[in-house]
Write a protein that holds these residues in place. Structure first.
Motif, PDB file in Angstrom:
ATOM      1  N   GLY A 391       0.802  -1.218   0.000  1.00 28.59           N
ATOM      2  CA  GLY A 391       0.000   0.000   0.000  1.00 28.59           C
ATOM      3  C   GLY A 391       0.834   1.266   0.000  1.00 28.59           C
ATOM      4  N   LYS A 392       1.724   1.425   0.964  1.00 27.04           N
ATOM      5  CA  LYS A 392       2.486   2.673   1.100  1.00 27.04           C
ATOM      6  C   LYS A 392       3.732   2.709   0.234  1.00 27.04           C
ATOM      7  N   TYR A 393       4.380   1.546   0.062  1.00 29.87           N
ATOM      8  CA  TYR A 393       5.620   1.524  -0.707  1.00 29.87           C
ATOM      9  C   TYR A 393       5.416   1.053  -2.151  1.00 29.87           C
ATOM     10  N   GLY A 394       4.187   0.636  -2.496  1.00 32.81           N
ATOM     11  CA  GLY A 394       3.852   0.308  -3.872  1.00 32.81           C
ATOM     12  C   GLY A 394       4.543  -0.928  -4.426  1.00 32.81           C
ATOM     13  N   GLN A 395       4.857  -1.892  -3.593  1.00 36.77           N
ATOM     14  CA  GLN A 395       5.553  -3.095  -4.060  1.00 36.77           C
ATOM     15  C   GLN A 395       4.544  -4.142  -4.534  1.00 36.77           C
ATOM     16  N   SER A 396       4.989  -5.038  -5.410  1.00 40.74           N
ATOM     17  CA  SER A 396       4.137  -6.145  -5.860  1.00 40.74           C
ATOM     18  C   SER A 396       4.028  -7.201  -4.767  1.00 40.74           C
ATOM     19  N   TRP A 462       8.494   4.074  13.700  1.00 39.42           N
ATOM     20  CA  TRP A 462       8.664   5.454  13.258  1.00 39.42           C
ATOM     21  C   TRP A 462       9.280   5.549  11.869  1.00 39.42           C
ATOM     22  N   SER A 463      10.102   4.600  11.469  1.00 40.11           N
ATOM     23  CA  SER A 463      10.621   4.624  10.101  1.00 40.11           C
ATOM     24  C   SER A 463       9.506   4.337   9.094  1.00 40.11           C
ATOM     25  N   ALA A 464       8.544   3.468   9.481  1.00 40.27           N
ATOM     26  CA  ALA A 464       7.393   3.220   8.606  1.00 40.27           C
ATOM     27  C   ALA A 464       6.455   4.413   8.592  1.00 40.27           C
ATOM     28  N   GLU A 465       6.272   5.046   9.730  1.00 36.66           N
ATOM     29  CA  GLU A 465       5.404   6.216   9.816  1.00 36.66           C
ATOM     30  C   GLU A 465       5.900   7.346   8.921  1.00 36.66           C
ATOM     31  N   GLN A 467       7.774   6.955   6.369  1.00 39.22           N
ATOM     32  CA  GLN A 467       8.000   6.385   5.038  1.00 39.22           C
ATOM     33  C   GLN A 467       9.436   6.623   4.562  1.00 39.22           C
ATOM     34  N   LEU A 468      10.376   6.319   5.446  1.00 34.76           N
ATOM     35  CA  LEU A 468      11.773   6.361   5.066  1.00 34.76           C
ATOM     36  C   LEU A 468      12.043   5.234   4.058  1.00 34.76           C
ATOM     37  N   HIS A 469      13.261   5.169   3.572  1.00 33.06           N
ATOM     38  CA  HIS A 469      13.614   4.115   2.613  1.00 33.06           C
ATOM     39  C   HIS A 469      13.197   2.752   3.185  1.00 33.06           C
ATOM     40  N   TRP A 470      12.725   1.863   2.278  1.00 36.51           N
ATOM     41  CA  TRP A 470      12.160   0.591   2.735  1.00 36.51           C
ATOM     42  C   TRP A 470      13.129  -0.225   3.591  1.00 36.51           C
ATOM     43  N   LEU A 474      12.861  -2.458   7.762  1.00 40.87           N
ATOM     44  CA  LEU A 474      13.388  -3.820   7.834  1.00 40.87           C
ATOM     45  C   LEU A 474      14.523  -3.930   8.846  1.00 40.87           C
ATOM     46  N   ILE A 475      15.317  -2.888   8.999  1.00 38.90           N
ATOM     47  CA  ILE A 475      16.357  -2.905  10.035  1.00 38.90           C
ATOM     48  C   ILE A 475      15.704  -3.011  11.411  1.00 38.90           C
ATOM     49  N   GLY A 476      14.607  -2.294  11.600  1.00 34.18           N
ATOM     50  CA  GLY A 476      13.884  -2.402  12.872  1.00 34.18           C
ATOM     51  C   GLY A 476      13.375  -3.810  13.125  1.00 34.18           C
ATOM     52  N   THR A 477      12.826  -4.448  12.071  1.00 31.08           N
ATOM     53  CA  THR A 477      12.339  -5.820  12.249  1.00 31.08           C
ATOM     54  C   THR A 477      13.505  -6.790  12.470  1.00 31.08           C
ATOM     55  N   ALA A 478      14.692  -6.454  11.936  1.00 35.28           N
ATOM     56  CA  ALA A 478      15.863  -7.312  12.178  1.00 35.28           C
ATOM     57  C   ALA A 478      16.281  -7.244  13.645  1.00 35.28           C
ATOM     58  N   PHE A 479      16.256  -6.031  14.226  1.00 34.32           N
ATOM     59  CA  PHE A 479      16.520  -5.907  15.669  1.00 34.32           C
ATOM     60  C   PHE A 479      15.511  -6.740  16.461  1.00 34.32           C
TER      61      PHE A 479
END
Length: 592
Positions: A391-396, A462-465, A467-470, A474-479
């Motif tokens: 939705g926000k990042y427009g990926q398939s 907050w990075s998703a909020e 809309q920083l680079h995708w 993912l770095i947050g989810t890696a932590f």
């Protein structure tokens, strides 16, 4: 014809000091020269475990003279009365291990054939132990894989089935976890009564059948029912895996095996959406389930070949006693477990034990609460990732599925870093305590996991909020993923160390709680993010994680031992009362 023996004296009316007639001098020596200590019986003097076991043996021999000619059921009832009474007085659940302390004074007691007995699962060859461990790790990968494999396909079959509610669509995915929650209530007790192998084998076949049914489903109702049944069958490895590993590995060697056991429930749900996204995009949503069927069938065949021998010591010894009774014709041969518990009472106690553990053990409840929160947020990611990245990042669909590798990379880093660290800290603290290990020595790495999980929640939100680079979310989810490894490993090994004999029930109690939370989280995820946004929504999760993941473990490390001991004593007293009530019922029903 011999005369009928006189009934034994009531077990609560034993004489205060009684010289015991014995069949062997060994028994007399073991029992303090044949005297029953009235202070020990009344509970005014604390005994160590070996002294109290000797007291049990002496009292058992006291009634032994008039039990010799009784039929086996009556004999076991009387022996059970003695053990139950002694347990009630001394606060012991059962004799430890195989009760080989009694072998010189109870000639009909069946135990291991010495400390090197090859039938003892702890004496399995190391290669065999690792084969079993890898099979369990494979099982615990496949069933959690099935839990999230439907997430990328949900929108497709929702359109085909006419599902318009997002909550119903999410429920077709997460209802699998209701099966995960309910299954352990039955799987662990059944395995502790009939063995681990038979339960694992039957449930893997059922899991395969219900996975095929999901691939063929033609309505919302069919999909939800078959997903629920798949979860019930698939819960067996999660419920029994910890118990199986504790059957074959000594505590000091358990950490690496538990790492393999813990990575499956984390890596499986991550890999499934990555694969399913491309399958849904390029083939058809039903092939998501057909691939699951292939994976489940392969794992079932490998498991049938490799995991053939029973590992639960209680079942192995009881089967050995039954075999010897048949071979020798001596119906009075028995194990300590047959003496202290009948099948009906044992099943009743076992099937209620996981829930009682959660209610009566605050330590298990606190740890399970944090584990449930972390696991629940993982499943929240599964249903909100498509909304965020498509939705926000427009990926398939296929590319969006690759984002699940974010926590997956964190899992692998956490596995490499924290598995040896958990073992190193545990051994160091044990050595500092004069070689005496405690379950609490598993908890320091849990604090590190709590810090990483909390950091990951704020970073991702907050990075998703913004809309920083995708790569930033993912770095947050890696932590977050890296923190989940010490959380799972530390808590699972703690639960096993806390209750070795009932490890399957302890792990099942935790699995029950975390699966219910994981079912609930996806149901409110979209609504939460719609109202609060990703920033404050995940900040709310982070503020909850702070006390659960940092303050609770710190408190338990410093003050958890007395809480754990008191909880174990409450469980023992509860079980003892249930056995005593069952015994009173047997005794009254046997009277003319």
């Amino acid at each position: 014809m011999p005369s009928s023996p006189s009934p034994p004296p009531p077990h609560d009316a034993a004489p205060p000091l009684q010289r015991v007639g014995t069949h062997s001098s060994t028994m007399t020596m073991a029992a303090g020269h044949g005297y029953i200590d009235p202070e020990a019986q009344s509970g005014r003097r604390s005994l160590d475990r070996r002294q109290s076991l000797s007291s049990v043996a002496t009292e058992k021999d006291y009634v032994g003279d008039f039990l010799q000619e009784w039929e086996r059921p009556q004999r076991l009832r009387e022996l059970r009365k003695v053990y139950s009474h002694q347990t009630e007085k001394l606060g012991e659940l059962d004799a430890p291990g195989d009760a080989s302390e009694f072998i010189d004074i109870d000639k009909e007691l069946v135990t291991w054939d010495g400390p090197e007995d090859p039938e003892n699962p702890r004496n399995f060859p190391t290669a065999k132990k690792w084969r079993i461990t890898l099979v369990i790790g494979m099982y615990t990968f496949v069933s959690p894989f099935a839990s999230s494999v439907a997430a990328p396909a949900a929108q497709e079959y929702a359109a085909e089935f006419g599902i318009t509610s997002p909550t119903i669509a999410s429920m077709t995915v997460s209802i699998f976890l209701i099966g995960f929650a309910l299954g352990p209530l039955f799987m662990a007790p059944l395995s502790e009564l009939f063995g681990r192998v038979i339960v694992i084998r039957v449930t893997t076949v059922l899991f395969l059948i219900f996975s095929i049914a999901c691939a063929l489903a033609n309505s919302t109702a069919q999909m939800m029912v078959f997903r629920l049944l798949s979860g019930l069958a698939g819960s067996a490895p999660l419920a029994l895996g910890g118990g199986i590993l504790s059957d074959i590995w000594a505590p000091v060697d358990l950490v690496r095996a538990m790492a393999i056991f813990s990575i499956g429930p984390l890596l499986g749900p991550i890999c499934a959406p990555v694969m399913a996204g491309f399958v849904v995009e390029n083939i058809d949503w039903r092939w998501v389930f057909w691939i699951l069927v292939i994976l489940g069938g392969v794992s079932m065949v490998i498991g049938m070949i490799v995991f053939k021998e029973e590992t639960y010591a209680v079942v192995i010894l009881n089967r050995k006693a039954a075999r010897l009774r048949k071979e020798t014709g001596n119906e009075n041969l028995h194990t300590i477990f047959e003496v202290t518990e009948d099948v009906r009472t044992g099943f009743l106690i076992a099937i209620t034990r996981p829930v009682k553990m959660l209610v009566m053990n605050p330590v298990l409840l606190m740890l399970s609460l944090f584990l449930a929160f972390v696991y629940g947020f993982l499943y929240l990611l599964f249903v909100t990732f498509p909304i965020l990245f498509q939705g926000k990042y427009g990926q398939s669909i296929g590319i969006a599925g690759l984002n699940y590798l974010g926590p997956g990379v964190g899992f692998m880093v956490g596995l490499i870093v924290f598995t040896p660290l958990l073992q190193k800290i545990y051994l160091r603290l044990t050595a500092a305590n004069n070689g005496v290990a405690k379950p609490e020595y598993r908890l320091p790495t849990l604090l590190m996991g709590g810090v990483l999980v909390t950091t990951g929640l704020f970073w991702y939100g907050w990075s998703a909020e913004k809309q920083l680079h995708w790569i930033m979310p993912l770095i947050g989810t890696a932590f977050f993923g890296a923190g989940m490894i010490p959380v799972f490993a530390a808590i699972q090994t703690y639960l096993i160390d806390m209750s070795p004999r009932y490890a399957a029930s302890a792990v099942s109690a935790s699995t029950l709680f975390r699966s219910l939370v994981a079912f609930a989280f996806p149901l409110f995820g979209k609504q939460m993010y719609d109202k609060l946004g990703y920033g404050w929504g995940n900040s709310l999760m982070g503020f909850i994680a702070l006390p659960l993941g940092i303050l609770f473990p710190l408190f338990l490390y410093r003050h958890g031992e007395p809480l754990r001991i008191r909880a174990e004593k409450r469980m023992e007293e509860w079980d003892t009362k249930m056995r005593a009530r069952a015994l009173e019922g047997e005794t009254s029903s046997s009277l003319p």
